[in-house]
Design a protein around this motif. Structure first.
Motif, PDB file in Angstrom:
ATOM      1  N   ASP A  93       0.863  -1.180   0.000  1.00 52.06           N
ATOM      2  CA  ASP A  93       0.000   0.000   0.000  1.00 52.06           C
ATOM      3  C   ASP A  93       0.898   1.228   0.000  1.00 52.06           C
ATOM      4  O   ASP A  93       1.755   1.374   0.885  1.00 52.06           O
ATOM      5  CB  ASP A  93      -0.912  -0.007   1.227  1.00 52.06           C
ATOM      6  CG  ASP A  93      -1.864   1.171   1.229  1.00 52.06           C
ATOM      7  OD1 ASP A  93      -2.319   1.563   0.149  1.00 52.06           O
ATOM      8  OD2 ASP A  93      -2.137   1.704   2.327  1.00 52.06           O
ATOM      9  N   VAL A  94       0.718   2.091  -0.980  1.00 52.25           N
ATOM     10  CA  VAL A  94       1.529   3.308  -1.104  1.00 52.25           C
ATOM     11  C   VAL A  94       0.597   4.503  -1.007  1.00 52.25           C
ATOM     12  O   VAL A  94      -0.402   4.578  -1.719  1.00 52.25           O
ATOM     13  CB  VAL A  94       2.295   3.338  -2.447  1.00 52.25           C
ATOM     14  CG1 VAL A  94       3.121   4.601  -2.560  1.00 52.25           C
ATOM     15  CG2 VAL A  94       3.165   2.114  -2.589  1.00 52.25           C
ATOM     16  N   PRO A 160      -2.971  -0.492  -7.756  1.00 50.02           N
ATOM     17  CA  PRO A 160      -3.150   0.931  -7.455  1.00 50.02           C
ATOM     18  C   PRO A 160      -4.617   1.270  -7.179  1.00 50.02           C
ATOM     19  O   PRO A 160      -5.521   0.586  -7.637  1.00 50.02           O
ATOM     20  CB  PRO A 160      -2.657   1.635  -8.717  1.00 50.02           C
ATOM     21  CG  PRO A 160      -2.587   0.612  -9.755  1.00 50.02           C
ATOM     22  CD  PRO A 160      -2.521  -0.709  -9.113  1.00 50.02           C
ATOM     23  N   ARG A 161      -4.820   2.306  -6.390  1.00 47.34           N
ATOM     24  CA  ARG A 161      -6.180   2.773  -6.111  1.00 47.34           C
ATOM     25  C   ARG A 161      -6.822   3.299  -7.388  1.00 47.34           C
ATOM     26  O   ARG A 161      -6.137   3.526  -8.382  1.00 47.34           O
ATOM     27  CB  ARG A 161      -6.132   3.882  -5.058  1.00 47.34           C
ATOM     28  CG  ARG A 161      -5.642   3.417  -3.715  1.00 47.34           C
ATOM     29  CD  ARG A 161      -5.745   4.574  -2.720  1.00 47.34           C
ATOM     30  NE  ARG A 161      -5.352   4.158  -1.410  1.00 47.34           N
ATOM     31  CZ  ARG A 161      -4.187   4.437  -0.846  1.00 47.34           C
ATOM     32  NH1 ARG A 161      -3.291   5.150  -1.511  1.00 47.34           N
ATOM     33  NH2 ARG A 161      -3.912   4.015   0.370  1.00 47.34           N
ATOM     34  N   ASP A 162      -8.122   3.519  -7.336  1.00 45.43           N
ATOM     35  CA  ASP A 162      -8.842   3.959  -8.534  1.00 45.43           C
ATOM     36  C   ASP A 162      -8.343   5.302  -9.048  1.00 45.43           C
ATOM     37  O   ASP A 162      -8.237   5.529 -10.244  1.00 45.43           O
ATOM     38  CB  ASP A 162     -10.340   4.060  -8.246  1.00 45.43           C
ATOM     39  CG  ASP A 162     -10.961   2.696  -8.019  1.00 45.43           C
ATOM     40  OD1 ASP A 162     -10.376   1.709  -8.494  1.00 45.43           O
ATOM     41  OD2 ASP A 162     -12.018   2.638  -7.368  1.00 45.43           O
ATOM     42  N   GLN A 163      -8.035   6.224  -8.124  1.00 50.50           N
ATOM     43  CA  GLN A 163      -7.630   7.567  -8.549  1.00 50.50           C
ATOM     44  C   GLN A 163      -6.133   7.665  -8.847  1.00 50.50           C
ATOM     45  O   GLN A 163      -5.690   8.659  -9.399  1.00 50.50           O
ATOM     46  CB  GLN A 163      -8.027   8.605  -7.498  1.00 50.50           C
ATOM     47  CG  GLN A 163      -7.260   8.515  -6.207  1.00 50.50           C
ATOM     48  CD  GLN A 163      -7.927   7.629  -5.173  1.00 50.50           C
ATOM     49  OE1 GLN A 163      -8.805   6.846  -5.503  1.00 50.50           O
ATOM     50  NE2 GLN A 163      -7.530   7.752  -3.934  1.00 50.50           N
ATOM     51  N   ASP A 164      -5.346   6.641  -8.486  1.00 48.04           N
ATOM     52  CA  ASP A 164      -3.899   6.689  -8.692  1.00 48.04           C
ATOM     53  C   ASP A 164      -3.518   6.141 -10.053  1.00 48.04           C
ATOM     54  O   ASP A 164      -4.103   5.178 -10.537  1.00 48.04           O
ATOM     55  CB  ASP A 164      -3.177   5.876  -7.620  1.00 48.04           C
ATOM     56  CG  ASP A 164      -3.268   6.518  -6.243  1.00 48.04           C
ATOM     57  OD1 ASP A 164      -3.613   7.716  -6.187  1.00 48.04           O
ATOM     58  OD2 ASP A 164      -2.997   5.828  -5.248  1.00 48.04           O
ATOM     59  N   LYS A 165      -2.515   6.755 -10.649  1.00 47.28           N
ATOM     60  CA  LYS A 165      -1.936   6.250 -11.881  1.00 47.28           C
ATOM     61  C   LYS A 165      -0.578   5.659 -11.529  1.00 47.28           C
ATOM     62  O   LYS A 165       0.122   6.165 -10.659  1.00 47.28           O
ATOM     63  CB  LYS A 165      -1.764   7.366 -12.903  1.00 47.28           C
ATOM     64  CG  LYS A 165      -3.064   7.942 -13.394  1.00 47.28           C
ATOM     65  CD  LYS A 165      -2.822   9.046 -14.391  1.00 47.28           C
ATOM     66  CE  LYS A 165      -4.132   9.641 -14.851  1.00 47.28           C
ATOM     67  NZ  LYS A 165      -3.929  10.784 -15.741  1.00 47.28           N
ATOM     68  N   PHE A 166      -0.219   4.585 -12.221  1.00 50.09           N
ATOM     69  CA  PHE A 166       1.057   3.931 -11.929  1.00 50.09           C
ATOM     70  C   PHE A 166       2.163   4.649 -12.697  1.00 50.09           C
ATOM     71  O   PHE A 166       2.628   4.199 -13.734  1.00 50.09           O
ATOM     72  CB  PHE A 166       0.990   2.450 -12.309  1.00 50.09           C
ATOM     73  CG  PHE A 166       2.197   1.683 -11.870  1.00 50.09           C
ATOM     74  CD1 PHE A 166       2.454   1.505 -10.534  1.00 50.09           C
ATOM     75  CD2 PHE A 166       3.074   1.172 -12.800  1.00 50.09           C
ATOM     76  CE1 PHE A 166       3.572   0.804 -10.127  1.00 50.09           C
ATOM     77  CE2 PHE A 166       4.191   0.464 -12.406  1.00 50.09           C
ATOM     78  CZ  PHE A 166       4.442   0.291 -11.068  1.00 50.09           C
ATOM     79  N   GLU A 167       2.564   5.786 -12.165  1.00 51.88           N
ATOM     80  CA  GLU A 167       3.628   6.576 -12.779  1.00 51.88           C
ATOM     81  C   GLU A 167       4.176   7.535 -11.736  1.00 51.88           C
ATOM     82  O   GLU A 167       3.577   7.745 -10.680  1.00 51.88           O
ATOM     83  CB  GLU A 167       3.109   7.341 -13.999  1.00 51.88           C
ATOM     84  CG  GLU A 167       1.976   8.287 -13.693  1.00 51.88           C
ATOM     85  CD  GLU A 167       1.389   8.908 -14.951  1.00 51.88           C
ATOM     86  OE1 GLU A 167       0.905  10.041 -14.831  1.00 51.88           O
ATOM     87  OE2 GLU A 167       1.425   8.291 -16.021  1.00 51.88           O
ATOM     88  N   GLY A 168       5.309   8.089 -12.014  1.00 58.92           N
ATOM     89  CA  GLY A 168       5.904   9.105 -11.140  1.00 58.92           C
ATOM     90  C   GLY A 168       6.351   8.547  -9.800  1.00 58.92           C
ATOM     91  O   GLY A 168       7.157   7.622  -9.727  1.00 58.92           O
ATOM     92  N   ILE A 186       2.386  -6.510 -10.064  1.00 61.98           N
ATOM     93  CA  ILE A 186       1.573  -5.316 -10.245  1.00 61.98           C
ATOM     94  C   ILE A 186       0.343  -5.678 -11.059  1.00 61.98           C
ATOM     95  O   ILE A 186       0.442  -6.214 -12.153  1.00 61.98           O
ATOM     96  CB  ILE A 186       2.389  -4.218 -10.960  1.00 61.98           C
ATOM     97  CG1 ILE A 186       3.649  -3.926 -10.147  1.00 61.98           C
ATOM     98  CG2 ILE A 186       1.561  -2.966 -11.131  1.00 61.98           C
ATOM     99  CD1 ILE A 186       4.695  -3.189 -10.919  1.00 61.98           C
ATOM    100  N   TYR A 187      -0.837  -5.381 -10.506  1.00 59.37           N
ATOM    101  CA  TYR A 187      -2.106  -5.661 -11.181  1.00 59.37           C
ATOM    102  C   TYR A 187      -2.705  -4.340 -11.629  1.00 59.37           C
ATOM    103  O   TYR A 187      -3.197  -3.564 -10.815  1.00 59.37           O
ATOM    104  CB  TYR A 187      -3.081  -6.381 -10.244  1.00 59.37           C
ATOM    105  CG  TYR A 187      -2.627  -7.773  -9.879  1.00 59.37           C
ATOM    106  CD1 TYR A 187      -2.772  -8.821 -10.776  1.00 59.37           C
ATOM    107  CD2 TYR A 187      -2.048  -8.028  -8.647  1.00 59.37           C
ATOM    108  CE1 TYR A 187      -2.374 -10.095 -10.456  1.00 59.37           C
ATOM    109  CE2 TYR A 187      -1.626  -9.301  -8.312  1.00 59.37           C
ATOM    110  CZ  TYR A 187      -1.795 -10.329  -9.219  1.00 59.37           C
ATOM    111  OH  TYR A 187      -1.396 -11.584  -8.896  1.00 59.37           O
ATOM    112  N   LEU A 188      -2.667  -4.092 -12.937  1.00 60.03           N
ATOM    113  CA  LEU A 188      -3.274  -2.881 -13.502  1.00 60.03           C
ATOM    114  C   LEU A 188      -4.539  -3.300 -14.228  1.00 60.03           C
ATOM    115  O   LEU A 188      -4.556  -4.294 -14.948  1.00 60.03           O
ATOM    116  CB  LEU A 188      -2.314  -2.210 -14.488  1.00 60.03           C
ATOM    117  CG  LEU A 188      -0.966  -1.762 -13.899  1.00 60.03           C
ATOM    118  CD1 LEU A 188      -0.071  -1.254 -14.999  1.00 60.03           C
ATOM    119  CD2 LEU A 188      -1.190  -0.685 -12.855  1.00 60.03           C
ATOM    120  N   ASP A 189      -5.595  -2.530 -14.066  1.00 59.85           N
ATOM    121  CA  ASP A 189      -6.863  -2.857 -14.733  1.00 59.85           C
ATOM    122  C   ASP A 189      -6.842  -2.483 -16.179  1.00 59.85           C
ATOM    123  O   ASP A 189      -6.251  -1.606 -16.651  1.00 59.85           O
ATOM    124  CB  ASP A 189      -8.026  -2.158 -14.037  1.00 59.85           C
ATOM    125  CG  ASP A 189      -8.262  -2.755 -12.654  1.00 59.85           C
ATOM    126  OD1 ASP A 189      -7.852  -3.897 -12.437  1.00 59.85           O
ATOM    127  OD2 ASP A 189      -8.854  -2.048 -11.834  1.00 59.85           O
TER     128      ASP A 189
END
Length: 189
Positions: A93-94, A160-168, A186-189
């Motif tokens: 969790d980040v 990642p949470r719904d509002q988070d993007k996997f970047e930065g 990493i599980y990305l939808d």
């Protein structure tokens, strides 16, 4: 109200209260063209003016017991969904705010945090120049990987949470964990 409607179209009160109730049949019943044993079945009108509450699927009146349907048919839980908490028990969790960064590894079944690292802790505050930039995120990933190895955790999964993007900054924390020996799925939808 029904008496007033029937009285308006009938001949008199004898038609309503008398023994000749056959005169009322056209007002109270409506014929439906269904045949059962070669005779016409009369269906009385309901109070609301609707002839029948009928299901689209079964064409039975609403009073019969229907088979139970699930409220959400897409909510079927597969075997993988039921067992993934035991196959991959640790989650990452980040959390990144404007002022600090924190990350933790949590056991899914017992909901206990195995390893925690954040830029708000006293030992990390003194070393870092800024508590929310990318070098701070990379140091949080390094510290978290050391604490996870002490707790004997070498794999984790991250969604990642719904509002988070996997970047930065989030990607910097996860990449730092991977570089320091923690296998992160990493599980990305």
């Amino acid at each position: 109200m029904l008496k007033q409607v029937v009285a308006k179209y009938s001949i008199g009160k004898a038609a309503i209260y008398g023994s000749t109730r056959e005169k009322l049949r056209p007002f109270l019943c409506q014929t439906i063209c269904r045949f059962h044993n070669a005779r016409t079945v009369f269906a009385p009108r309901s109070f609301f003016g609707v002839e029948d509450y009928v299901d689209d699927d079964t064409s039975r009146p609403y009073t019969y017991q229907k088979e139970k349907k699930s409220k959400n048919p897409d909510k079927h839980v597969s075997f993988k969904q039921r067992t993934v908490a035991y196959m991959e028990p640790f989650t990452l969790d980040v959390f990144i705010s404007k002022r600090f960064v924190s990350a933790s590894l949590t056991h899914r079944v017992t909901c206990r945090q195995v390893a925690v690292a954040g830029t708000n802790s006293k030992d990390v505050k003194a070393v870092l120049r800024s508590r929310c930039d990318i070098p701070a995120c990379m140091s949080i990933g390094r510290i978290l990987s050391e604490r996870a190895k002490e707790a004997d955790v070498y794999t984790a999964s991250y969604t990642p949470r719904d509002q988070d993007k996997f970047e930065g900054k989030i990607r910097a924390v996860v990449q730092s964990l991977i570089d320091n020996g923690i296998d992160v799925k990493i599980y990305l939808d």
